[in-house]
Design a protein around this motif. Structure first.
Motif, PDB file in Angstrom:
ATOM      1  N   PHE A 145     -14.899   3.216  -2.884  1.00 43.00           N
ATOM      2  CA  PHE A 145     -13.571   3.665  -3.307  1.00 43.00           C
ATOM      3  C   PHE A 145     -13.449   5.139  -2.954  1.00 43.00           C
ATOM      4  O   PHE A 145     -14.456   5.841  -2.885  1.00 43.00           O
ATOM      5  N   ALA A 146     -12.226   5.590  -2.709  1.00 40.82           N
ATOM      6  CA  ALA A 146     -12.012   7.014  -2.460  1.00 40.82           C
ATOM      7  C   ALA A 146     -11.717   7.683  -3.794  1.00 40.82           C
ATOM      8  O   ALA A 146     -11.077   7.093  -4.670  1.00 40.82           O
ATOM      9  N   LEU A 147     -12.201   8.911  -3.959  1.00 41.71           N
ATOM     10  CA  LEU A 147     -11.890   9.664  -5.179  1.00 41.71           C
ATOM     11  C   LEU A 147     -10.420  10.083  -5.164  1.00 41.71           C
ATOM     12  O   LEU A 147      -9.814  10.315  -6.198  1.00 41.71           O
ATOM     13  N   LYS A 148      -9.865  10.147  -3.960  1.00 40.55           N
ATOM     14  CA  LYS A 148      -8.448  10.495  -3.791  1.00 40.55           C
ATOM     15  C   LYS A 148      -8.011  10.032  -2.405  1.00 40.55           C
ATOM     16  O   LYS A 148      -8.811  10.020  -1.476  1.00 40.55           O
ATOM     17  N   SER A 149      -6.732   9.678  -2.298  1.00 36.78           N
ATOM     18  CA  SER A 149      -6.130   9.334  -1.005  1.00 36.78           C
ATOM     19  C   SER A 149      -6.816   8.162  -0.304  1.00 36.78           C
ATOM     20  O   SER A 149      -7.487   8.374   0.693  1.00 36.78           O
ATOM     21  N   PRO A 150      -6.663   6.931  -0.738  1.00 42.33           N
ATOM     22  CA  PRO A 150      -5.870   6.503  -1.891  1.00 42.33           C
ATOM     23  C   PRO A 150      -6.603   6.724  -3.216  1.00 42.33           C
ATOM     24  O   PRO A 150      -7.826   6.643  -3.266  1.00 42.33           O
ATOM     25  N   ASP A 151      -5.814   6.986  -4.278  1.00 43.83           N
ATOM     26  CA  ASP A 151      -6.405   7.159  -5.608  1.00 43.83           C
ATOM     27  C   ASP A 151      -7.154   5.895  -6.015  1.00 43.83           C
ATOM     28  O   ASP A 151      -6.727   4.794  -5.682  1.00 43.83           O
ATOM     29  N   PRO A 152      -8.279   6.053  -6.723  1.00 43.48           N
ATOM     30  CA  PRO A 152      -9.080   4.877  -7.079  1.00 43.48           C
ATOM     31  C   PRO A 152      -8.357   3.941  -8.046  1.00 43.48           C
ATOM     32  O   PRO A 152      -7.746   4.389  -9.010  1.00 43.48           O
ATOM     33  N   HIS A 153      -8.421   2.686  -7.739  1.00 43.76           N
ATOM     34  CA  HIS A 153      -7.785   1.641  -8.533  1.00 43.76           C
ATOM     35  C   HIS A 153      -8.935   0.999  -9.328  1.00 43.76           C
ATOM     36  O   HIS A 153      -9.654   0.140  -8.825  1.00 43.76           O
ATOM     37  N   LEU A 154      -9.128   1.471 -10.572  1.00 43.18           N
ATOM     38  CA  LEU A 154     -10.357   1.140 -11.291  1.00 43.18           C
ATOM     39  C   LEU A 154     -10.404  -0.309 -11.766  1.00 43.18           C
ATOM     40  O   LEU A 154     -11.481  -0.878 -11.933  1.00 43.18           O
ATOM     41  N   ASN A 155      -9.242  -0.915 -11.943  1.00 46.34           N
ATOM     42  CA  ASN A 155      -9.226  -2.333 -12.299  1.00 46.34           C
ATOM     43  C   ASN A 155      -9.801  -3.154 -11.143  1.00 46.34           C
ATOM     44  O   ASN A 155     -10.586  -4.083 -11.345  1.00 46.34           O
ATOM     45  N   LEU A 156      -9.442  -2.775  -9.925  1.00 48.25           N
ATOM     46  CA  LEU A 156      -9.964  -3.464  -8.750  1.00 48.25           C
ATOM     47  C   LEU A 156     -11.468  -3.224  -8.593  1.00 48.25           C
ATOM     48  O   LEU A 156     -12.219  -4.138  -8.244  1.00 48.25           O
ATOM     49  N   LEU A 157     -11.901  -2.003  -8.883  1.00 49.50           N
ATOM     50  CA  LEU A 157     -13.343  -1.699  -8.829  1.00 49.50           C
ATOM     51  C   LEU A 157     -14.100  -2.609  -9.798  1.00 49.50           C
ATOM     52  O   LEU A 157     -15.114  -3.214  -9.435  1.00 49.50           O
ATOM     53  N   ASP A 158     -13.600  -2.734 -11.026  1.00 54.96           N
ATOM     54  CA  ASP A 158     -14.265  -3.603 -11.995  1.00 54.96           C
ATOM     55  C   ASP A 158     -14.278  -5.057 -11.525  1.00 54.96           C
ATOM     56  O   ASP A 158     -15.243  -5.787 -11.738  1.00 54.96           O
ATOM     57  N   ARG A 159     -13.209  -5.484 -10.870  1.00 56.06           N
ATOM     58  CA  ARG A 159     -13.175  -6.853 -10.332  1.00 56.06           C
ATOM     59  C   ARG A 159     -14.305  -7.086  -9.337  1.00 56.06           C
ATOM     60  O   ARG A 159     -14.972  -8.124  -9.345  1.00 56.06           O
ATOM     61  N   PHE A 160     -14.515  -6.098  -8.458  1.00 54.83           N
ATOM     62  CA  PHE A 160     -15.609  -6.209  -7.487  1.00 54.83           C
ATOM     63  C   PHE A 160     -16.949  -6.298  -8.197  1.00 54.83           C
ATOM     64  O   PHE A 160     -17.834  -7.054  -7.797  1.00 54.83           O
ATOM     65  N   LEU A 161     -17.103  -5.484  -9.242  1.00 55.90           N
ATOM     66  CA  LEU A 161     -18.373  -5.464  -9.964  1.00 55.90           C
ATOM     67  C   LEU A 161     -18.631  -6.815 -10.624  1.00 55.90           C
ATOM     68  O   LEU A 161     -19.749  -7.329 -10.600  1.00 55.90           O
ATOM     69  N   VAL A 162     -17.584  -7.396 -11.191  1.00 52.53           N
ATOM     70  CA  VAL A 162     -17.701  -8.714 -11.814  1.00 52.53           C
ATOM     71  C   VAL A 162     -18.088  -9.746 -10.748  1.00 52.53           C
ATOM     72  O   VAL A 162     -19.046 -10.509 -10.913  1.00 52.53           O
TER      73      VAL A 162
END
Ligand SMILES: Nc1nc2c(ncn2[C@@H]2O[C@H](COP(=O)(O)OP(=O)(O)OP(=O)(O)O)[C@@H](O)[C@H]2O)c(=O)[nH]1
Ligand SMILES: [Mg+2]
Ligand SMILES: [Zn+2]
Length: 285
Positions: free
Chosen positions: A81-98
């Motif tokens: 994920f990018a820290l910025k540009s695009p801003d991190p979409h943390l719900n999507l990050l959690d989906r990947f982790l799951v």
């Protein structure tokens, strides 16, 4: 018959690695009728006819597989994920982790574009996921920070880069290994989204040993087939505390005597509730 591995597949044409050599091949007609499509990472049995055409005869059993991105038989997912540009979409990050956890694939988080935010902001974000129990790498493909560490993580195993478009997956791989020359594309000023530059998954062989798949970015990951237990697999920090909940089937929502609620990062907890709702609602219908 030779044992071989698919490294790329586009429109029915496959690039197959056999004894360190790359061959072009197609799928045997009878396999086209079955449900299982070959994916990058698959081990296959290959035959070569007298004219030298390679044919995939059989897909060998998979150790694991992901559908987004499509890949089989990986040891590790590097979730970028990018820290910025695009801003991190943390719900999507959690989906990947799951999803990684459910599929039995080790997940490592890579926060890229560290050059665009303050160190303080970077550490805050990295800490949330480290506290949760994940390994977090902070990188910048632009200023080449964190690349040595990333190379180390990739060595001698099969990894897949996964994450939204425009976060710098291909850029990072170009920094990891000279000569890859993967195409990269800018992030739209207006929408702050990537332009889906990488179109096909490709397994790239690393000089130091191992291989890594560059994949097309995407912006959604459906968890509809999962249940509440699956969702919790993406929240190891929750599982660690759950033993202290009053009820052993506690879902950490409104149950009395819950040891998890209020004890984990609020953003992670909020996303957990959203993902849980998705699976529960689906099951009611
Ligand atoms: N500032 C900054 N820009 C970066 C960094 N890494 C990549 N970029 C830029 O981000 C844009 C997207 O990079 P890509 O490597 O194409 O992203 P990707 O994740 O491969 O995107 P898709 O192939 O579309 O999934 C390019 O303009 C890169 O130059 C970084 O660490 N810092
Ligand atoms: Mg790319
Ligand atoms: Zn609880």
């Amino acid at each position: 018959m030779t044992k071989a591995r698919i490294v790329k597949g586009v429109g029915g044409n496959y690039v197959i690695l056999v004894d360190g050599e790359l061959l072009q091949g197609r799928l045997r007609g009878k396999l086209r009728k079955t449900k299982i499509r070959p994916s990058v990472g698959d081990y296959v049995e290959l035959s070569v006819d007298p004219e030298g055409n390679s044919m995939i005869e059989k897909i060998l059993p998979r150790k694991n597989a992901l559908l987004r991105p499509v890949i089989a038989n990986v040891d590790c997912a590097i979730i970028v994920f990018a820290l910025k540009s695009p801003d991190p979409h943390l719900n999507l990050l959690d989906r990947f982790l799951v999803m990684s956890a459910v599929r039995g694939i080790d997940a490592i988080i890579c926060l890229n574009k560290g050059d665009l935010v303050s160190d303080e902001e970077t550490e805050k974000m990295a800490d949330i996921y480290r506290q949760a129990g994940y390994q977090v790498l902070v990188t910048s493909a632009k200023s080449e920070t964190g690349i040595v560490k990333l190379r180390e993580v990739l060595r001698d195993r099969i990894s897949v880069f996964a994450g939204p478009s425009g976060v710098g997956k291909s850029s990072l791989l170009n920094a990891v290994q000279e000569g890859l020359a993967l195409r990269t594309g800018e992030v739209s000023e207006k929408t702050q989204r990537g332009k889906h530059t990488t179109r096909h998954t490709e397994l790239l062989l690393l000089n130091g040993g191992g291989a890594v798949a560059d994949t097309p970015g995407f912006s959604a990951l459906d968890l509809a087939d999962l249940d509440s237990h699956d969702i919790q697999m993406g929240y190891p920090e929750m599982v660690a505390l759950a033993g202290a909940c009053r009820f052993n089937d506690c879902l950490h929502r409104t149950e009395p005597g819950c040891a998890v609620r209020g004890a984990i990062d609020p953003v992670r907890y909020g996303n957990y509730l959203l993902l849980l709702d998705e699976t529960m609602n689906k099951r009611r219908y």
